[in-house]
Design a protein around this motif. Sequence first.
Motif, PDB file in Angstrom:
ATOM      1  N   CYS A   1       0.812  -1.226   0.000  1.00  0.00           N
ATOM      2  CA  CYS A   1       0.000   0.000   0.000  1.00  0.00           C
ATOM      3  C   CYS A   1       0.842   1.271   0.000  1.00  0.00           C
ATOM      4  O   CYS A   1       0.315   2.359  -0.185  1.00  0.00           O
ATOM      5  CB  CYS A   1      -0.976   0.003   1.172  1.00  0.00           C
ATOM      6  N   GLY A   2       2.167   1.139   0.231  1.00  0.00           N
ATOM      7  CA  GLY A   2       3.044   2.299   0.144  1.00  0.00           C
ATOM      8  C   GLY A   2       3.060   3.189   1.375  1.00  0.00           C
ATOM      9  O   GLY A   2       3.738   4.204   1.388  1.00  0.00           O
ATOM     10  N   THR A   3       2.320   2.810   2.415  1.00  0.00           N
ATOM     11  CA  THR A   3       2.307   3.607   3.637  1.00  0.00           C
ATOM     12  C   THR A   3       3.609   3.402   4.397  1.00  0.00           C
ATOM     13  O   THR A   3       4.098   2.281   4.507  1.00  0.00           O
ATOM     14  CB  THR A   3       1.126   3.193   4.536  1.00  0.00           C
ATOM     15  N   VAL A   4       4.157   4.476   4.917  1.00  0.00           N
ATOM     16  CA  VAL A   4       5.386   4.376   5.699  1.00  0.00           C
ATOM     17  C   VAL A   4       5.039   4.412   7.182  1.00  0.00           C
ATOM     18  O   VAL A   4       4.270   5.262   7.622  1.00  0.00           O
ATOM     19  CB  VAL A   4       6.353   5.537   5.361  1.00  0.00           C
ATOM     20  N   GLY A   5       5.591   3.476   7.935  1.00  0.00           N
ATOM     21  CA  GLY A   5       5.480   3.539   9.388  1.00  0.00           C
ATOM     22  C   GLY A   5       4.157   3.094   9.970  1.00  0.00           C
ATOM     23  O   GLY A   5       3.849   3.407  11.106  1.00  0.00           O
ATOM     24  N   ALA A   6       3.349   2.345   9.204  1.00  0.00           N
ATOM     25  CA  ALA A   6       2.052   1.904   9.729  1.00  0.00           C
ATOM     26  C   ALA A   6       2.118   0.466  10.223  1.00  0.00           C
ATOM     27  O   ALA A   6       1.139  -0.263  10.158  1.00  0.00           O
ATOM     28  CB  ALA A   6       0.983   2.033   8.637  1.00  0.00           C
TER      29      ALA A   6
END
Length: 52
Positions: free
Chosen positions: A31-36
Motif C-alpha cells: 500500500c506504500g504507507t510508511v510507518g504503519a
Amino acid sequence: MKCKCGTRDIIKAKNNESVEHFMLSKRCPRCGTVGAWKQLSQDEYMWEKAKS
C-alpha cells in the motif's frame, strides 16, 4: 510485523537500529504507507516463519 493493510513481513533491523525505529521508516510494499506497522503476535510470527 504487520501493516495496516494486512501485509505481513518478517524483518531484521540492522545492529544499530531498534525494531521500533525500523518499523517507523519502513515502507509497505503493497500500500506504500510508511510507518504503519505493528508487531506480529507470536502466532502470526510463527505462521510467517513457517511460510518462508
